[in-house]
Design an enzyme around this catalytic site. Sequence first.
Site, PDB file in Angstrom:
ATOM      1  N   CYS A 114       0.810  -1.226   0.000  1.00  0.00           N
ATOM      2  CA  CYS A 114       0.000   0.000   0.000  1.00  0.00           C
ATOM      3  C   CYS A 114       0.844   1.277   0.000  1.00  0.00           C
ATOM      4  O   CYS A 114       0.345   2.344  -0.352  1.00  0.00           O
ATOM      5  CB  CYS A 114      -0.954   0.008   1.183  1.00  0.00           C
ATOM      6  SG  CYS A 114      -2.136  -1.339   1.111  1.00  0.00           S
ATOM      7  N   HIS A 251      -3.218   7.494   1.945  1.00  0.00           N
ATOM      8  CA  HIS A 251      -3.608   6.149   1.522  1.00  0.00           C
ATOM      9  C   HIS A 251      -4.978   5.846   2.126  1.00  0.00           C
ATOM     10  O   HIS A 251      -5.235   6.133   3.294  1.00  0.00           O
ATOM     11  CB  HIS A 251      -2.573   5.129   2.007  1.00  0.00           C
ATOM     12  CG  HIS A 251      -3.019   3.716   1.842  1.00  0.00           C
ATOM     13  ND1 HIS A 251      -3.526   3.242   0.646  1.00  0.00           N
ATOM     14  CD2 HIS A 251      -3.049   2.671   2.705  1.00  0.00           C
ATOM     15  CE1 HIS A 251      -3.847   1.971   0.798  1.00  0.00           C
ATOM     16  NE2 HIS A 251      -3.580   1.595   2.030  1.00  0.00           N
ATOM     17  N   ASN A 281      -9.948   0.098  -0.177  1.00  0.00           N
ATOM     18  CA  ASN A 281      -8.480   0.165  -0.174  1.00  0.00           C
ATOM     19  C   ASN A 281      -7.961  -0.429  -1.485  1.00  0.00           C
ATOM     20  O   ASN A 281      -8.061  -1.634  -1.700  1.00  0.00           O
ATOM     21  CB  ASN A 281      -7.960  -0.617   1.037  1.00  0.00           C
ATOM     22  CG  ASN A 281      -6.449  -0.596   1.152  1.00  0.00           C
ATOM     23  OD1 ASN A 281      -5.752  -0.208   0.234  1.00  0.00           O
ATOM     24  ND2 ASN A 281      -5.946  -1.020   2.301  1.00  0.00           N
TER      25      ASN A 281
HETATM   26  N1  ACO Z   1     -18.352  -8.158   9.161  1.00  0.00           N
HETATM   27  C1  ACO Z   1     -18.816  -8.371  10.392  1.00  0.00           C
HETATM   28  N2  ACO Z   1     -18.040  -8.670  11.423  1.00  0.00           N
HETATM   29  C2  ACO Z   1     -16.714  -8.739  11.210  1.00  0.00           C
HETATM   30  C3  ACO Z   1     -16.163  -8.524   9.926  1.00  0.00           C
HETATM   31  C4  ACO Z   1     -17.031  -8.227   8.876  1.00  0.00           C
HETATM   32  N3  ACO Z   1     -16.604  -7.981   7.624  1.00  0.00           N
HETATM   33  N4  ACO Z   1     -14.825  -8.651  10.032  1.00  0.00           N
HETATM   34  C5  ACO Z   1     -14.550  -8.932  11.312  1.00  0.00           C
HETATM   35  N5  ACO Z   1     -15.683  -8.997  12.026  1.00  0.00           N
HETATM   36  C6  ACO Z   1     -15.865  -9.279  13.456  1.00  0.00           C
HETATM   37  C7  ACO Z   1     -14.701 -10.048  14.040  1.00  0.00           C
HETATM   38  O1  ACO Z   1     -14.852 -11.424  13.826  1.00  0.00           O
HETATM   39  C8  ACO Z   1     -14.796  -9.662  15.498  1.00  0.00           C
HETATM   40  O2  ACO Z   1     -15.782 -10.452  16.088  1.00  0.00           O
HETATM   41  P1  ACO Z   1     -15.611 -11.011  17.603  1.00  0.00           P
HETATM   42  O3  ACO Z   1     -15.480  -9.790  18.454  1.00  0.00           O
HETATM   43  O4  ACO Z   1     -16.842 -11.801  17.807  1.00  0.00           O
HETATM   44  O5  ACO Z   1     -14.341 -11.829  17.548  1.00  0.00           O
HETATM   45  C9  ACO Z   1     -15.300  -8.242  15.469  1.00  0.00           C
HETATM   46  O6  ACO Z   1     -15.887  -8.053  14.156  1.00  0.00           O
HETATM   47  C10 ACO Z   1     -14.218  -7.205  15.698  1.00  0.00           C
HETATM   48  O7  ACO Z   1     -13.107  -7.511  14.844  1.00  0.00           O
HETATM   49  P2  ACO Z   1     -11.830  -6.621  14.822  1.00  0.00           P
HETATM   50  O8  ACO Z   1     -10.893  -7.147  13.771  1.00  0.00           O
HETATM   51  O9  ACO Z   1     -11.273  -6.455  16.193  1.00  0.00           O
HETATM   52  O10 ACO Z   1     -12.463  -5.227  14.339  1.00  0.00           O
HETATM   53  P3  ACO Z   1     -11.819  -3.822  14.177  1.00  0.00           P
HETATM   54  O11 ACO Z   1     -12.638  -2.819  14.861  1.00  0.00           O
HETATM   55  O12 ACO Z   1     -10.346  -3.841  14.470  1.00  0.00           O
HETATM   56  O13 ACO Z   1     -11.990  -3.543  12.615  1.00  0.00           O
HETATM   57  C11 ACO Z   1     -10.694  -3.625  10.604  1.00  0.00           C
HETATM   58  C12 ACO Z   1     -11.401  -4.416  11.674  1.00  0.00           C
HETATM   59  C13 ACO Z   1     -11.727  -2.821   9.814  1.00  0.00           C
HETATM   60  C14 ACO Z   1     -10.004  -4.619   9.682  1.00  0.00           C
HETATM   61  C15 ACO Z   1      -9.685  -2.668  11.225  1.00  0.00           C
HETATM   62  O14 ACO Z   1      -8.891  -3.339  12.173  1.00  0.00           O
HETATM   63  C16 ACO Z   1      -8.753  -2.042  10.206  1.00  0.00           C
HETATM   64  O15 ACO Z   1      -9.170  -1.274   9.363  1.00  0.00           O
HETATM   65  N6  ACO Z   1      -7.460  -2.318  10.324  1.00  0.00           N
HETATM   66  C17 ACO Z   1      -6.473  -1.746   9.437  1.00  0.00           C
HETATM   67  C18 ACO Z   1      -6.512  -2.465   8.158  1.00  0.00           C
HETATM   68  C19 ACO Z   1      -5.657  -1.796   7.173  1.00  0.00           C
HETATM   69  O16 ACO Z   1      -5.463  -0.618   7.166  1.00  0.00           O
HETATM   70  N7  ACO Z   1      -5.166  -2.628   6.269  1.00  0.00           N
HETATM   71  C20 ACO Z   1      -4.486  -2.182   5.171  1.00  0.00           C
HETATM   72  C21 ACO Z   1      -3.104  -1.765   5.440  1.00  0.00           C
HETATM   73  S1  ACO Z   1      -2.431  -1.384   3.987  1.00  0.00           S
HETATM   74  C22 ACO Z   1      -1.864  -2.748   3.120  1.00  0.00           C
HETATM   75  O17 ACO Z   1      -0.679  -2.864   2.982  1.00  0.00           O
HETATM   76  C23 ACO Z   1      -2.764  -3.755   2.551  1.00  0.00           C
END
Ligand code: ACO
Length: 324
Positions: A114, A251, A281
């Site tokens: 990214c 980004h 993304n």
């Molecule tokens: N729909 C519904 N529920 C979901 C989903 C979904 N799509 N995905 C995860 N959950 C659930 C999980 O299972 C978890 O359930 P549990 O509490 O029963 O275990 C709950 O939602 C919370 O999950 P978390 O992963 O802790 O949620 P969080 O608030 O951290 O959000 C997210 C997740 C959106 C992925 C966030 O952490 C994020 O944006 N992280 C950064 C990602 C990022 O920027 N990635 C790209 C980097 S750049 C690159 O190089 C690719």
Amino acid sequence: MVIRSEALGCGAYLPERVLTNQELATLVDTSDEWIRARTGIIERRIAAEGELTSDLAVKASEAALAASGVTPDEVDLIVLATATPDYTFPSTATTVQARLGMDHGAAFDVQAVCSGFIYALATADNFIRAGQAGTALVIGAETFSRILDWTDRGTCVLFGDGAGALVIRGAECPGASSDRGVLSTHLHSDGRQRDLLYVDGGPSSTQTVGHLRMEGREVFRHAVTNLAAVVNEALVANGLEPDDIDWLVPHQANQRILDATARKLGMPAERVISTVARHANTSAASVPLALAEAVEDGRIKRGDLLLLEAMGGGFTWGASLLRW
Ligand code: ACO
């Protein structure tokens, strides 16, 4: 006098197919509400069957060249950032070079996931400032839909496909922060964090393409810290303050990361270019896609100071200050 890389113009391309959150909710156990609340994403674009990263890159490049009034004959360097190349080799950049009808210059890919566009911009800028290239086409292009595990709701809802491109050209100037062009670029990586964000396949390891794997919460935490640090580094290097920045062009990983970075800079939301709602993304394509949208709609004007920043797998992260 110094040589600085001036931005001549930019362009973008998005595949036609729109995949909404509602449609995704029929594929995996998720909901429009969850995706919007956690990420700000409403929909993303998905490349058509047979539509390759190079196809998106060529369209974005043609738009950028047209906006710049530059012909492919004048370009002597193509640096293309992608983590989803058409093939293991040759590079997607050389495919773009051929498709643009170029039979001169040099073209190669850079891989920083990214952060790829910031790495590509830094590379091209250094070639130009060293006098090794005059005019460069810098591209970010991805088909992340091809490396997603469409059964993993934790990752497949976050990404989309697209491409953006920027034309830069070396020009002499006194070298003040008020002069147009790339003021500076700042790159970092930390390979120890590999396991938080990676693809579980590749030519040497599995002989397959593999799927994206991510510890979302951990990536989020590192992203906010690393981006704040590199943004500060770019400002200090140029003797500038957050108030001097006209536009933050980040980004587009997650609206909450955008908001956190803007908050740390004390920047109001109106000065942050956000496309994550409609593009999701798009990895290396997201910064030039956001840039092209804001230039096209007239928000970014000649002379504005832009702060570009990104963070991605590796980890890699970086920032650049660009006087448009
Ligand atoms: N729909 C519904 N529920 C979901 C989903 C979904 N799509 N995905 C995860 N959950 C659930 C999980 O299972 C978890 O359930 P549990 O509490 O029963 O275990 C709950 O939602 C919370 O999950 P978390 O992963 O802790 O949620 P969080 O608030 O951290 O959000 C997210 C997740 C959106 C992925 C966030 O952490 C994020 O944006 N992280 C950064 C990602 C990022 O920027 N990635 C790209 C980097 S750049 C690159 O190089 C690719």
